[in-house]
Scaffold this motif. Structure first.
Motif, PDB file in Angstrom:
ATOM      1  N   ILE A   2       0.843  -1.179   0.000  1.00  0.00           N
ATOM      2  CA  ILE A   2       0.000   0.000   0.000  1.00  0.00           C
ATOM      3  C   ILE A   2       0.880   1.231   0.000  1.00  0.00           C
ATOM      4  O   ILE A   2       1.776   1.378   0.825  1.00  0.00           O
ATOM      5  CB  ILE A   2      -0.942  -0.016   1.215  1.00  0.00           C
ATOM      6  CG1 ILE A   2      -1.865  -1.225   1.107  1.00  0.00           C
ATOM      7  CG2 ILE A   2      -1.735   1.264   1.291  1.00  0.00           C
ATOM      8  CD1 ILE A   2      -2.711  -1.431   2.306  1.00  0.00           C
ATOM      9  N   TYR A  68      -8.210   2.875  -5.686  1.00  0.00           N
ATOM     10  CA  TYR A  68      -7.191   1.971  -5.146  1.00  0.00           C
ATOM     11  C   TYR A  68      -6.635   1.053  -6.239  1.00  0.00           C
ATOM     12  O   TYR A  68      -5.423   0.904  -6.377  1.00  0.00           O
ATOM     13  CB  TYR A  68      -7.772   1.136  -4.000  1.00  0.00           C
ATOM     14  CG  TYR A  68      -6.821   0.078  -3.539  1.00  0.00           C
ATOM     15  CD1 TYR A  68      -5.739   0.395  -2.741  1.00  0.00           C
ATOM     16  CD2 TYR A  68      -6.983  -1.256  -3.928  1.00  0.00           C
ATOM     17  CE1 TYR A  68      -4.844  -0.563  -2.330  1.00  0.00           C
ATOM     18  CE2 TYR A  68      -6.096  -2.223  -3.522  1.00  0.00           C
ATOM     19  CZ  TYR A  68      -5.028  -1.879  -2.726  1.00  0.00           C
ATOM     20  OH  TYR A  68      -4.132  -2.833  -2.343  1.00  0.00           O
ATOM     21  N   ARG A  69      -7.523   0.453  -7.023  1.00  0.00           N
ATOM     22  CA  ARG A  69      -7.077  -0.468  -8.074  1.00  0.00           C
ATOM     23  C   ARG A  69      -6.212   0.256  -9.114  1.00  0.00           C
ATOM     24  O   ARG A  69      -5.216  -0.282  -9.575  1.00  0.00           O
ATOM     25  CB  ARG A  69      -8.262  -1.159  -8.725  1.00  0.00           C
ATOM     26  CG  ARG A  69      -8.923  -2.194  -7.813  1.00  0.00           C
ATOM     27  CD  ARG A  69     -10.181  -2.769  -8.425  1.00  0.00           C
ATOM     28  NE  ARG A  69      -9.948  -3.481  -9.663  1.00  0.00           N
ATOM     29  CZ  ARG A  69      -9.609  -4.772  -9.760  1.00  0.00           C
ATOM     30  NH1 ARG A  69      -9.497  -5.489  -8.669  1.00  0.00           N
ATOM     31  NH2 ARG A  69      -9.421  -5.336 -10.932  1.00  0.00           N
ATOM     32  N   GLU A  72      -2.788   0.841  -7.578  1.00  0.00           N
ATOM     33  CA  GLU A  72      -2.025  -0.412  -7.547  1.00  0.00           C
ATOM     34  C   GLU A  72      -1.517  -0.772  -8.941  1.00  0.00           C
ATOM     35  O   GLU A  72      -0.385  -1.205  -9.106  1.00  0.00           O
ATOM     36  CB  GLU A  72      -2.877  -1.551  -6.991  1.00  0.00           C
ATOM     37  CG  GLU A  72      -2.988  -1.532  -5.491  1.00  0.00           C
ATOM     38  CD  GLU A  72      -1.639  -1.718  -4.819  1.00  0.00           C
ATOM     39  OE1 GLU A  72      -1.067  -2.824  -4.877  1.00  0.00           O
ATOM     40  OE2 GLU A  72      -1.141  -0.745  -4.238  1.00  0.00           O
ATOM     41  N   ARG A  75       1.363   1.364  -9.772  1.00  0.00           N
ATOM     42  CA  ARG A  75       2.563   0.932  -9.026  1.00  0.00           C
ATOM     43  C   ARG A  75       3.257  -0.213  -9.756  1.00  0.00           C
ATOM     44  O   ARG A  75       4.484  -0.223  -9.905  1.00  0.00           O
ATOM     45  CB  ARG A  75       2.166   0.508  -7.606  1.00  0.00           C
ATOM     46  CG  ARG A  75       3.344   0.179  -6.712  1.00  0.00           C
ATOM     47  CD  ARG A  75       2.876  -0.148  -5.306  1.00  0.00           C
ATOM     48  NE  ARG A  75       2.050  -1.327  -5.246  1.00  0.00           N
ATOM     49  CZ  ARG A  75       2.516  -2.592  -5.258  1.00  0.00           C
ATOM     50  NH1 ARG A  75       3.814  -2.822  -5.342  1.00  0.00           N
ATOM     51  NH2 ARG A  75       1.695  -3.615  -5.172  1.00  0.00           N
TER      52      ARG A  75
END
Length: 151
Positions: A2, A68-69, A72, A75
């Motif tokens: 996270i 959030y997805r 991610e 990232r």
């Protein structure tokens, strides 16, 4: 993993909360407070749980889950970009776009898998697999460059 920049996202708080509980640790105070407050609003006021937890986006806004997805996925794309060869960030973005085009041929065999499909796959392909599980991948070097430098 996270990203600390996502601390304001309720989905991130719930993930931290669940990870702490799964490992037998006491969740952080703010994460506990989020859950307790949401449960009270759900039970006492009849607010839908998703809304009480702050997971549903307002009209014309992305939900916490979507945010959030996307974070991610970005990232994983940044990690893949860092693994690409190239003398400049742009050259690495071009190389990553080429890797993505090759990866599209592998995807039909991988799409139904939930975990890393081949322990011998390259780290770049692994990062692309993880990113693709979260959504469609950008295909242009410009799009990839924008993601890799918009932190």
């Amino acid at each position: 993993m996270i990203d600390s920049d996502d601390d304001a996202n309720p989905a991130v708080a719930l993930i931290r909360l669940s990870e702490a509980l799964a490992s037998g640790e006491l969740p952080a105070f703010e994460d506990r407070r989020l859950l307790v407050g949401a449960v009270h609003r759900w039970i006492e006021q009849g607010v839908p749980l998703e809304l009480a937890l702050g997971l549903r986006g307002m009209p014309c806004q992305a939900s916490a889950r979507t945010i959030y997805r996307r974070a991610e996925q970005h990232r994983h794309l940044r990690a893949a970009h860092a693994l690409c060869e190239g003398a400049t960030p742009w050259a690495r973005a071009v190389a990553l776009a080429e890797e993505i085009h090759r990866f599209h041929r592998l995807w039909p065999a991988y799409r139904d898998l939930t975990a890393n499909p081949d322990p011998k796959m390259s780290r770049i392909v692994h990062e692309l697999f993880m990113a693709r599980k979260l959504g469609e991948l950008p295909e242009t070097a410009r799009g990839l460059s924008n993601i890799c430098y918009s932190q």
